[in-house]
Design a protein around this motif. Sequence first.
Motif, short mmCIF file in Angstrom:
data_model
loop_
_atom_site.label_atom_id
_atom_site.label_comp_id
_atom_site.label_asym_id
_atom_site.label_seq_id
_atom_site.Cartn_x
_atom_site.Cartn_y
_atom_site.Cartn_z
N ARG A 22 0.91 -1.06 0.14
CA ARG A 22 0.12 -0.01 0.12
C ARG A 22 1.00 1.28 -0.08
O ARG A 22 1.82 1.41 0.68
CB ARG A 22 -0.90 -0.28 1.25
N ASP A 23 0.41 2.38 -0.51
CA ASP A 23 1.27 3.50 -0.58
C ASP A 23 0.49 4.75 -0.09
O ASP A 23 0.83 5.84 -0.38
CB ASP A 23 1.46 3.81 -2.30
N ASP A 24 -0.72 4.40 0.68
CA ASP A 24 -1.59 5.33 1.32
C ASP A 24 -1.39 5.41 2.56
O ASP A 24 -2.18 6.15 3.23
CB ASP A 24 -2.76 5.26 0.87
N ILE A 25 -0.18 5.10 3.06
CA ILE A 25 -0.29 4.98 4.56
C ILE A 25 0.59 6.12 5.00
O ILE A 25 1.86 6.21 4.67
CB ILE A 25 0.27 3.62 5.09
N ALA A 26 0.12 7.11 5.73
CA ALA A 26 0.81 8.27 6.25
C ALA A 26 1.27 8.21 7.61
O ALA A 26 2.05 9.09 8.21
CB ALA A 26 -0.39 9.49 6.14
N LYS A 31 5.24 4.79 7.44
CA LYS A 31 5.20 5.22 6.16
C LYS A 31 6.76 5.02 5.58
O LYS A 31 6.87 5.40 4.22
CB LYS A 31 5.02 6.88 6.14
N ASN A 32 7.83 5.03 6.42
CA ASN A 32 9.26 4.72 5.98
C ASN A 32 9.42 3.37 6.04
O ASN A 32 10.73 3.05 5.81
CB ASN A 32 10.12 5.66 6.72
N LEU A 33 8.52 2.49 6.33
CA LEU A 33 8.84 1.13 6.42
C LEU A 33 9.12 0.48 5.30
O LEU A 33 8.51 0.55 4.09
CB LEU A 33 7.93 0.34 7.16
N ASP A 34 10.40 -0.23 4.78
CA ASP A 34 10.60 -0.86 3.61
C ASP A 34 10.43 -2.47 4.05
O ASP A 34 11.14 -3.03 4.73
CB ASP A 34 12.37 -0.63 3.41
N LEU A 35 9.62 -3.02 3.17
CA LEU A 35 9.07 -4.28 3.27
C LEU A 35 9.79 -5.24 2.10
O LEU A 35 9.73 -6.37 2.13
CB LEU A 35 7.74 -4.49 2.97
#
Length: 335
Positions: A22-26, A31-35
């Motif tokens: 998802r790219d809509d998490i603020a 928001k900066n979590l790299d999965l």
Amino acid sequence: MAELGFRTIDEMVGQSQKLKIRDDIAHWKYKNLDLSPVLHIQPAREEDGVYNQTEQNHNLEEVLDRKLIQAAIPALEKGEAVNAEFPIINTDRSAGTMLSNEISKVYKDQGLPQPMNVKFNGSAGQSFGAFLAKGVKFEVEGDANDYWGKGLSGGTLVLYPDAKSSIVAEDNIVVGNVCFYGATSGESYIRGMAGERFCVRNSGAKVVVEGVGDHGCEYMTGGVAVILGSTGRNFAAGMSGGVAYVWDKAGDFETKLNPELVDLDPIEQEDRELLLDMLTKHVKFTGSEVAQSFLDNFEASIASLVKVMPRDYKAVLLKRKAEAEQAQTEEVEAV
């Protein structure tokens, strides 16, 4: 599943390329979590399966418990007493668990009608004596790993260093972390120190040890822990039941105690009787010089003993005592 191109659950295993991030998490936490490291696909070798396709052989027919069960046949079939002795090494894990299962099939939760005493020599592996049934006594001359007495269910566990060893038991760790996790009943006597989280979630076992690491008696709900030595920090965190006795010879125990749920209570006559019984057994089973010293100077030793008691547990016990006394009074008056 069909839209993703899969016919079965097995076909889906490991296919993380089908997952969309998802790219809509603020939220600042995410928001900066790299999965990408989590979703990375490591190509499988041709001979490897992506999911479990080959039956594993854990060699359970060769574990120590098979020998224990064989030795226990007179107890299982005829209710007779048994004495046995075995060497043990640290790859012998969960020793006694399969044996206790066999005992439960025959005697349910009553345990063996006659004692089964087993002596081990060496270094016991993880979860030694886990769920050990009533009527079984395991004695180890040597040392042991983590999870000693996990889920102890009425059995007795004894540990002391090898007689040929030059170590001073009370100054050395002889058993690992998380001893008596979830123990419900039974006894244990350990000559030497234990690691961290000793008696975590103990709910009924009565045990003696000669020092513990951090987080002792964490989340303990019942039972008795007698500690003839120092403790680590955060002792009694989340402790809601049971009682602990600590021989505070250095006088610094309060700095290591987590006082959120517990009080330090005075030693009463019933405590003295309990301690006398447990420490006498400790000396008998392990030859403990520390316990013998305590008994030889009982009054002076008691003076430096600290009783750790959960507040809510104490309130319940006092209420029960008052109700019992009231019932007894009413019974006498009725007569």
